[in-house]
Design a protein around this motif. Structure first.
Motif, PDB file in Angstrom:
ATOM      1  N   VAL A  92       0.861  -1.179   0.000  1.00  0.00           N
ATOM      2  CA  VAL A  92       0.000   0.000   0.000  1.00  0.00           C
ATOM      3  C   VAL A  92       0.901   1.234   0.000  1.00  0.00           C
ATOM      4  N   THR A  93       0.527   2.251  -0.770  1.00  0.00           N
ATOM      5  CA  THR A  93       1.399   3.402  -0.966  1.00  0.00           C
ATOM      6  C   THR A  93       0.658   4.712  -0.741  1.00  0.00           C
ATOM      7  N   GLY A  94       1.373   5.697  -0.227  1.00  0.00           N
ATOM      8  CA  GLY A  94       0.804   7.031  -0.087  1.00  0.00           C
ATOM      9  C   GLY A  94       1.053   7.617   1.290  1.00  0.00           C
ATOM     10  N   GLY A  95       1.423   8.904   1.314  1.00  0.00           N
ATOM     11  CA  GLY A  95       1.707   9.598   2.565  1.00  0.00           C
ATOM     12  C   GLY A  95       0.505  10.339   3.108  1.00  0.00           C
ATOM     13  N   ILE A 132       2.924  -4.656   2.972  1.00  0.00           N
ATOM     14  CA  ILE A 132       4.107  -3.804   2.870  1.00  0.00           C
ATOM     15  C   ILE A 132       3.619  -2.356   2.790  1.00  0.00           C
ATOM     16  N   THR A 133       4.144  -1.490   3.647  1.00  0.00           N
ATOM     17  CA  THR A 133       3.645  -0.118   3.750  1.00  0.00           C
ATOM     18  C   THR A 133       4.693   0.884   3.289  1.00  0.00           C
ATOM     19  N   GLU A 134       4.318   1.707   2.321  1.00  0.00           N
ATOM     20  CA  GLU A 134       5.139   2.850   1.892  1.00  0.00           C
ATOM     21  C   GLU A 134       4.303   4.089   2.164  1.00  0.00           C
ATOM     22  N   ASP A 135       4.657   4.847   3.194  1.00  0.00           N
ATOM     23  CA  ASP A 135       3.778   5.917   3.667  1.00  0.00           C
ATOM     24  C   ASP A 135       4.422   7.304   3.636  1.00  0.00           C
ATOM     25  N   ARG A 136       5.338   7.536   2.698  1.00  0.00           N
ATOM     26  CA  ARG A 136       5.992   8.850   2.637  1.00  0.00           C
ATOM     27  C   ARG A 136       5.758   9.583   1.309  1.00  0.00           C
ATOM     28  N   SER A 137       5.174   8.936   0.346  1.00  0.00           N
ATOM     29  CA  SER A 137       5.042   9.539  -0.987  1.00  0.00           C
ATOM     30  C   SER A 137       3.836  10.464  -1.066  1.00  0.00           C
ATOM     31  N   SER A 138       3.930  11.414  -1.996  1.00  0.00           N
ATOM     32  CA  SER A 138       2.813  12.326  -2.225  1.00  0.00           C
ATOM     33  C   SER A 138       2.413  12.408  -3.689  1.00  0.00           C
ATOM     34  N   THR A 139       3.158  11.747  -4.582  1.00  0.00           N
ATOM     35  CA  THR A 139       2.847  11.722  -6.012  1.00  0.00           C
ATOM     36  C   THR A 139       3.055  10.303  -6.528  1.00  0.00           C
ATOM     37  N   THR A 140       2.595  10.072  -7.748  1.00  0.00           N
ATOM     38  CA  THR A 140       2.712   8.714  -8.292  1.00  0.00           C
ATOM     39  C   THR A 140       4.158   8.327  -8.549  1.00  0.00           C
ATOM     40  N   GLU A 141       4.995   9.283  -9.011  1.00  0.00           N
ATOM     41  CA  GLU A 141       6.390   8.904  -9.241  1.00  0.00           C
ATOM     42  C   GLU A 141       7.101   8.602  -7.917  1.00  0.00           C
ATOM     43  N   LYS A 175       9.142   5.266  -6.817  1.00  0.00           N
ATOM     44  CA  LYS A 175      10.530   5.363  -6.346  1.00  0.00           C
ATOM     45  C   LYS A 175      10.694   4.801  -4.939  1.00  0.00           C
ATOM     46  N   LEU A 176       9.789   5.154  -4.022  1.00  0.00           N
ATOM     47  CA  LEU A 176       9.930   4.720  -2.639  1.00  0.00           C
ATOM     48  C   LEU A 176       9.546   3.251  -2.461  1.00  0.00           C
ATOM     49  N   THR A 177       8.558   2.785  -3.224  1.00  0.00           N
ATOM     50  CA  THR A 177       8.234   1.358  -3.186  1.00  0.00           C
ATOM     51  C   THR A 177       9.401   0.535  -3.719  1.00  0.00           C
ATOM     52  N   LEU A 178      10.043   1.029  -4.774  1.00  0.00           N
ATOM     53  CA  LEU A 178      11.233   0.367  -5.315  1.00  0.00           C
ATOM     54  C   LEU A 178      12.291   0.196  -4.235  1.00  0.00           C
ATOM     55  N   ALA A 179      12.554   1.250  -3.459  1.00  0.00           N
ATOM     56  CA  ALA A 179      13.584   1.183  -2.425  1.00  0.00           C
ATOM     57  C   ALA A 179      13.250   0.133  -1.371  1.00  0.00           C
TER      58      ALA A 179
END
Length: 353
Positions: free
Chosen positions: A224-227, A257-266, A270-274
């Motif tokens: 899941v992605t998004g800040g 898996i949590t990616e909770d720092r992004s604010s845009t699709t790119e 990028k952060l999910t990749l890391a």
């Protein structure tokens, strides 16, 4: 005038005898005193070295390395903490597989490569009539100039064209031919939260599609992605709200898996990749879950992130193999090549050297 000479006064014989006798008495006294003092209390070091003295000296004097021998050199004392670190056994049940070390080749844009990349992105962004010929020529020139970078950008431009013009949207359900093990990751792209931090109907719809996909592939991970995008509740994140919802629906926490720092699709890409390349190297296949208008851009950006990573590390970590699209919503900016180019450019961030 004649110089007068004086003779020293002479001692009387009796006085000389008394003085001689006194000197003999003093000599006898000192001789007797030296014999009477025990050896262990003598202020001078004893010429005889005892074993106890050797032991005591060894405790205070470190042997000179050049003169020490294997038999006589004391074993080094290792602190208990260091002993534990060196002798610790692997944790039972946890497979510790060392990751192969790959040489990292940082991407460098010189003036030539920067100009070629700019030219091909501009041709697609402006939808020039002869863009296919321009892009093909630019990719060929870039491969000749920098083979790895040319391969990466050739793949990016090819997928971007495919996603915008030939990709058929898949609704409701993922295809049946994806990996059945944990090499598959279902990625849910976030959406703007409501002011108080609740999910909007569009975000909830994406989550419902992702839940069905997770049940369809029970061994896959769910990312899941998004800040934070709730302006009245900035501590709440899109990824956090989605993760909580999936837990409430019975999805095992170990799969999320949590990616909770992004604010845009790119930044999603990028952060999910890391996270995935660092902690989940077994993942090699992605399935993107998002709204129908967002699928081409989302899939292109995750493909771009993988191809640029492969350019640097010598191996592409994943491919975007599927998607599932939520119907009923539409934001034209995400389907416009001119707007898409801004995201693609931001993710690559080509800076001429």
């Amino acid at each position: 005038m004649a110089r007068r000479t004086e003779r020293p006064p002479q001692l009387r014989p009796g006085v000389r005898w008394i003085m001689a006798l006194g000197m003999l008495v003093l000599a006898a006294f000192f001789l007797y005193r030296g014999k009477a003092i025990p050896a262990e209390k003598s202020p001078l070091p004893s010429p005889t070295v005892t074993p106890a003295a050797v032991t005591e000296a060894a405790e205070h004097v470190k042997p000179t390395p050049a003169l020490s021998t294997p038999e006589n050199t004391p074993e080094p004392t290792v602190p208990a903490e260091e002993m534990k670190i060196e002798l610790a056994e692997p944790t039972p049940g946890v497979q510790q597989t060392p990751q192969p070390q790959r040489e990292i080749r940082p991407i460098v844009y010189d003036q030539r490569s920067y100009q070629l990349v700019t030219d091909m992105v501009y041709a697609f962004r402006m939808q020039l009539p002869d863009r296919e010929q321009i892009i093909a020529a630019d990719v060929a020139a870039l491969k000749e100039h920098d083979a790895a970078l040319g391969e990466a950008w050739g793949g990016i431009m090819e997928y971007w064209d495919y996603a915008d013009n030939r990709l058929e949207l898949n609704f409701d359900r993922l295809p049946e031919d994806l990996p059945q093990d944990d090499s598959l990751c279902i990625v849910v792209l976030g959406f703007q939260l409501l002011p108080e931090g609740d999910m909007s109907p569009e975000m909830l719809g994406r989550c419902e599609l992702a839940l069905a996909a997770a049940k369809q592939y029970p061994n896959a991970y769910l990312a899941v992605t998004g800040g934070g995008t709730a302006y009245r509740n900035p501590e709440v994140t899109e990824a956090g709200v989605m993760a909580k919802w999936f837990l409430e629906q019975g999805v095992d926490e170990s799969r999320i898996i949590t990616e909770d720092r992004s604010s845009t699709t790119e930044e999603n890409a990028k952060l999910t990749l890391a996270i995935l390349t660092d902690r989940f190297p077994q993942i090699h296949s992605l399935a993107i879950v998002t709204s129908d208008y967002h699928v081409p851009l989302g899939c292109t950006l995750f493909t771009e992130a993988a191809l640029l990573y492969g350019c640097e590390h010598g191996q592409t970590p994943w491919t975007v193999d599927a998607h599932v699209a939520l119907k009923g919503y539409g934001l034209a900016e995400y389907t416009n090549p001119a707007e898409q180019a801004l995201y693609i450019w931001a993710l690559a961030n080509p800076v001429p050297q």
